[in-house]
Motif scaffolding. Structure first.
Motif, PDB file in Angstrom:
ATOM      1  N   ILE A 669      34.887  41.132  31.208  1.00 48.29           N
ATOM      2  CA  ILE A 669      34.483  40.054  32.125  1.00 48.29           C
ATOM      3  C   ILE A 669      35.348  38.819  31.905  1.00 48.29           C
ATOM      4  O   ILE A 669      35.835  38.195  32.854  1.00 48.29           O
ATOM      5  CB  ILE A 669      32.989  39.726  31.938  1.00 48.29           C
ATOM      6  N   ASP A 670      35.545  38.466  30.648  1.00 43.48           N
ATOM      7  CA  ASP A 670      36.362  37.281  30.340  1.00 43.48           C
ATOM      8  C   ASP A 670      37.809  37.477  30.794  1.00 43.48           C
ATOM      9  O   ASP A 670      38.452  36.542  31.275  1.00 43.48           O
ATOM     10  CB  ASP A 670      36.318  36.999  28.834  1.00 43.48           C
ATOM     11  N   TRP A 671      38.313  38.702  30.613  1.00 45.29           N
ATOM     12  CA  TRP A 671      39.705  38.969  31.012  1.00 45.29           C
ATOM     13  C   TRP A 671      39.881  38.820  32.522  1.00 45.29           C
ATOM     14  O   TRP A 671      40.838  38.212  32.994  1.00 45.29           O
ATOM     15  CB  TRP A 671      40.083  40.377  30.563  1.00 45.29           C
ATOM     16  N   PHE A 672      38.942  39.379  33.299  1.00 47.23           N
ATOM     17  CA  PHE A 672      39.040  39.271  34.753  1.00 47.23           C
ATOM     18  C   PHE A 672      38.785  37.849  35.239  1.00 47.23           C
ATOM     19  O   PHE A 672      39.172  37.489  36.358  1.00 47.23           O
ATOM     20  CB  PHE A 672      38.050  40.226  35.435  1.00 47.23           C
ATOM     21  N   ALA A 673      38.103  37.041  34.425  1.00 42.76           N
ATOM     22  CA  ALA A 673      37.828  35.665  34.824  1.00 42.76           C
ATOM     23  C   ALA A 673      39.081  34.805  34.828  1.00 42.76           C
ATOM     24  O   ALA A 673      39.122  33.756  35.479  1.00 42.76           O
ATOM     25  CB  ALA A 673      36.783  35.044  33.888  1.00 42.76           C
ATOM     26  N   ASN A 674      40.107  35.214  34.115  1.00 39.52           N
ATOM     27  CA  ASN A 674      41.377  34.490  34.108  1.00 39.52           C
ATOM     28  C   ASN A 674      41.981  34.511  35.513  1.00 39.52           C
ATOM     29  O   ASN A 674      42.045  35.564  36.149  1.00 39.52           O
ATOM     30  CB  ASN A 674      42.340  35.153  33.117  1.00 39.52           C
ATOM     31  N   PRO A 675      42.408  33.353  36.033  1.00 36.94           N
ATOM     32  CA  PRO A 675      42.960  33.304  37.398  1.00 36.94           C
ATOM     33  C   PRO A 675      44.074  34.315  37.648  1.00 36.94           C
ATOM     34  O   PRO A 675      44.212  34.837  38.757  1.00 36.94           O
ATOM     35  CB  PRO A 675      43.467  31.862  37.513  1.00 36.94           C
ATOM     36  N   ARG A 676      44.873  34.595  36.629  1.00 37.24           N
ATOM     37  CA  ARG A 676      45.954  35.559  36.820  1.00 37.24           C
ATOM     38  C   ARG A 676      45.410  36.961  37.074  1.00 37.24           C
ATOM     39  O   ARG A 676      45.975  37.738  37.851  1.00 37.24           O
ATOM     40  CB  ARG A 676      46.848  35.572  35.585  1.00 37.24           C
ATOM     41  N   GLN A 677      44.313  37.301  36.383  1.00 44.30           N
ATOM     42  CA  GLN A 677      43.749  38.641  36.527  1.00 44.30           C
ATOM     43  C   GLN A 677      42.867  38.783  37.772  1.00 44.30           C
ATOM     44  O   GLN A 677      42.564  39.903  38.188  1.00 44.30           O
ATOM     45  CB  GLN A 677      42.934  39.018  35.290  1.00 44.30           C
ATOM     46  N   ARG A 678      42.460  37.635  38.348  1.00 44.46           N
ATOM     47  CA  ARG A 678      41.628  37.722  39.541  1.00 44.46           C
ATOM     48  C   ARG A 678      42.377  38.380  40.694  1.00 44.46           C
ATOM     49  O   ARG A 678      41.751  38.977  41.590  1.00 44.46           O
ATOM     50  CB  ARG A 678      41.122  36.342  39.943  1.00 44.46           C
ATOM     51  N   VAL A 679      43.686  38.284  40.691  1.00 46.59           N
ATOM     52  CA  VAL A 679      44.469  38.970  41.714  1.00 46.59           C
ATOM     53  C   VAL A 679      44.279  40.483  41.579  1.00 46.59           C
ATOM     54  O   VAL A 679      44.109  41.200  42.571  1.00 46.59           O
ATOM     55  CB  VAL A 679      45.959  38.605  41.592  1.00 46.59           C
TER      56      VAL A 679
END
Length: 825
Positions: A669-679
């Protein structure tokens, strides 16, 4: 099985979009239509027929590929016939009637030949007559074909076969108007297909097979005489003649030998060797002949090309049928199916119309052969006073630019939804829960168990539009297994490092609870089946839909899931029955996945330990390796029933992926929360939507409310689906689709939790928190619903009301904790 009532791609979510686009839709060119053709007289003509994969194909689709309907369409029918089989059969007759064709029913005994009594065949004949109400064509009944071969369950039992054939003929003639009984052995080459012996298998008397009286059953004995039931009960002769030189060896594509087909048609029937099949059983008895045929081709097996193999064979078949001396050949039925051998390791494609490069020359040769195509009778079902004739299920097919406009609108809507989720006020709509339980997972589990219940009950309703591969090329079972792994990883992951013993105790205790629950359900269902006023066939038998390990050719076959269980009432109990029961080799097919959970729970502590020690890479590598091995080699580790539908080596990958995700949930969850990973997260959502659109492109409609987007050719869809999205062995496309859907739904629930929770959370969350309880109880509701005759009529709205009542009852039982002290949760 036939494409009816098998649902395929449910498009209920598209309906509002279609309403908005209605004024833009083109005229008739964008929408599918079928032209009626005049009936014709078939007296004295030679018919061309086809055997189809009814679970993946339809009479209309075949007619489109060939350019005309077949004059005869074949379908497998089990004896006895269960409720599911009757429904499929009703739809089959409706499909064939729409093409103006005749019907060929291949009756495959699901019980021992000796058990086919007068009562059994009488019931069967009435069921066939009811399903064929209003059917205008001829009904050919081919009972237990290839009875002289060992590869069918009813094979090489001549005395029992002749008696059963006579009973079926008498019952069918007493119910159906002018049926055609077909006796159809297999060609005698290599008969008796085993080494010479004086002790035939199955306890069959040697005298019934040893036609030359030399004391040995061998190549010199007749392959046909022992099995012929008599001229009085046989109307037509049938014969299966295939070009297939594989034998017991490796698959290899070979060219047919010169005059191979005609040679098999006139082959000696054994014994003296002075007569031949055609002369002895067709000409001498003044019978018409129906030939089933096809040419073996296995993609990737090497050898001759598909075109060379199949074209050489159809030239031989058509030339032989056109010869004056073979004038009694009245029907040539082509095998237009795919199949698999050697535990599905070898794929076989018998078809001639799937590829346009084959279909065109095949049709040219067919036109020159003199064989008659359809329609051969008036199209449609006629009205029967006092009886409502069954009608084929229909729906809406959107074609051309309208289909692409709809697909584009869906993708734009998904993109807009994703952008809205990115800009939503975090505290206004998003998930803010904390604690040990994740309500988002509970809601997803609730959705999965509802899909499972709807699909297992199996009566046609509006709910099928949502539950059967609407959200993508996945079913509730895949989601259920993955989410179960997620929950286990979440619950026990934080404890495994410091409380290993407690975790092992807890998971072992849970596994034993599931095991004993499974045994209890198996025995209770068997007890219910013994009650004379309860019909438990819905859970004690299974009608193959062609999607399992047995392949498409098994579609329509009914299996007795409690075979031999009557031995429990005997003393002594037959050897092997108790081990079969303890190994869960018997039981309701709707419940057999429980055995998979037992095994996965027992090994889960080992996986958790590896994850806790930073060996996630090793866990995933081993799991994927086992998945690939299971998919390629397709061997089963256990004799349990669940291995037929949920092979352990394959399905473990969903559970392990789920456990890994649950163990690392917060980090993910924390990893996907990063703006870069939201793509990347947005890409997962978009790809999940694309998979759903692919699913909606399938050529399968379940009822008048169903909608299909004709985005890709039917043949292309079937190839991609069979190659990458197979269900039993979890094709890589299906596995990826499950992964994408889980991520996408979790992300959307996170972003829009508050409105979604208020709208549907009150219903799905309680069910998701008691999935085992719901799963157990739904088995008994299946039995109850199967015993309500009015629900067999296929009334869409009545069945929908029944589903609403069923789901409401299950929800109420969960909320009131009904029998919670007795039934595991």
């Amino acid at each position: 099985m036939p494409t009816f009532p098998l649902a395929a791609r449910r498009r209920a979510l598209v309906i509002p979009i279609l309403m908005l686009l209605a004024f833009l839709l083109p005229s008739a060119q964008a929408w599918g239509s079928v032209d009626q053709q005049p009936a014709s007289d078939d007296h004295g003509k030679q018919f061309f027929g086809a055997l189809l994969n009814w679970d993946k194909d339809s009479a209309a689709d075949y007619a489109q590929r060939l350019g005309a309907p077949a004059a005869l369409y074949g379908q497998n029918v089990s004896l006895p016939l269960d409720d599911g089989g009757r429904e499929y059969l009703t739809g089959y007759f409706a499909q064939v009637a729409d093409q103006g064709s005749h019907a060929l029913l291949t009756v495959r005994p699901g019980i021992a030949l000796k058990d086919i009594s007068d009562d059994v065949v009488s019931t069967f004949a009435r069921q066939i007559t009811t399903a064929a109400a209003g059917f205008r064509g001829k009904v050919f009944i081919r009972f237990a074909p290839e009875m002289n071969a060992p590869w069918v369950d009813w094979g090489q039992e001549p005395e029992a076969y002749r008696a059963a054939f006579s009973r079926v003929a008498a019952a069918v003639r007493g119910n159906l108007p002018d049926p055609v009984m077909v006796w159809s052995p297999t060609a005698e080459k290599d008969y008796p297909f085993q080494a010479a012996t004086s002790t035939p298998p199955k306890g069959v008397p040697l005298a019934s097979l040893d036609t030359n009286g030399n004391g040995t059953w061998d190549l010199d004995d007749s392959a046909f005489d022992p099995y012929y039931p008599g001229d009085d009960v046989v109307d037509w002769i049938g014969l299966s003649i295939y070009h297939d030189t594989t034998g017991a060896g490796a698959a290899h594509n070979t060219l047919p030998a010169a005059d191979e087909f005609n040679g098999s048609l006139h082959a000696s029937s054994g014994g003296t060797g002075t007569d031949n099949f055609y002369a002895t059983y067709v000409q001498a008895r003044n019978k018409s002949l129906l030939v089933e045929t096809g040419a073996f081709y296995s993609p990737g097996a090497g050898g001759a090309s598909e075109m060379d193999v199949k074209q050489t064979w159809w030239h031989q078949v058509f030339a032989s049928a056109a010869q004056p001396e073979n004038g009694a050949v009245r029907a040539v039925v082509w095998n237009e199916t795919t199949d698999a051998r050697d535990q599905s390791k070898v794929s076989i494609d018998w078809r001639t119309t799937a590829n346009p490069s084959l279909a065109a020359p095949f049709r040219t040769s067919l036109d020159a052969s003199g064989l008659t195509l359809g329609p051969v009778t008036e199209k449609g079902l006629k009205d029967v006073p006092g009886l409502e004739a069954p009608q084929a299920k229909s729906g809406t097919v959107i074609q051309g630019w309208a289909a692409w406009a709809t697909a584009g609108t869906v993708l734009v809507a998904v993109a807009a939804l994703w952008l809205l989720s990115s800009r939503a006020a975090p505290n206004k709509w998003s998930y803010g829960g904390s604690g040990k339980r994740d309500a988002r997972i509970d809601m997803l589990r609730g959705l999965a168990i509802v899909f499972v219940v709807v699909n297992h009950v199996g009566i046609n309703s509006v709910f099928q539009l949502l539950s059967q591969e609407t959200i993508g090329v996945v079913s509730g079972a895949e989601l259920f297994v993955m989410l179960s792994g997620v929950v286990l990883g979440m619950v026990y992951g934080p404890r495994i490092a410091t409380e290993l013993g407690d975790v092992v105790d807890a998971t072992t205790k849970r596994a034993w609870k599931l095991y004993f629950t499974a045994l209890a359900v198996v025995l209770i269902v068997y007890g219910l089946s013994l009650l004379p006023f309860i019909n438990a066939a819905a859970v004690t038998t299974f009608t193959d839909q062609g999607t399992g390990a047995a392949g498409h050719s098994a579609a329509g076959t009914t299996y007795d899931l409690y075979a031999g269980m009557e031995g429990l009432l005997q003393f002594p109990v037959p050897q092997g029955l108790i081990p079969a029961l303890l190994l869960l080799q018997v039981g309701p097919w709707q419940f057999n996945i429980m055995g998979l959970y037992v095994v996965l729970l027992l090994i889960s502590p080992l996986i958790l330990v590896a994850l806790s020690r930073g060996l996630t890479w090793l866990v995933l590598t081993l799991s994927l390796g086992l998945y690939i091995a299971g998919s390629v080699f397709r061997f089963r580790l256990l004799p349990s029933q669940f291995e037929d539908s949920f092979p352990l080596l394959v399905w473990q990958v969903l559970f392990v992926l789920g456990m890994t995700a649950g163990f690392h949930r917060q980090r993910i969850i924390d990893w996907f929360a990063n703006p870069r990973q939201r793509v990347l997260l947005g890409a997962c959502v978009f790809l999940a939507a694309a998979c759903a659109l692919f699913s909606w492109s399938g050529p399968y409609l379940t009822n008048q409310l169903d909608v299909r987007l004709a985005l890709i050719p039917d043949a292309t869809f079937r190839f991609v689906y069979d190659t990458f999205f197979s269900r039993t062995y979890l094709g890589p496309g299906r596995l990826l689709n499950v992964f994408l859907i889980t991520i996408a739904f979790y992300a959307l629930l996170s972003a829009f939790w508050k409105p979604l929770s208020r709208a549907v959370g009150w219903f799905f969350i309680p069910l998701g928190q008691a999935t085992l309880y719901v799963f157990i109880m739904h088995v008994f509701f299946i039995v109850a619903i199967a015993n309500i005759p009015v629900l067999r009529d296929g009334n869409l709205w009545l069945n929908t009301a029944v589903y609403l009542a069923l789901l409401a009852i299950l929800w109420t039982m969960v909320k009131t904790k009904f029998l919670f002290k007795l039934v595991p949760r």
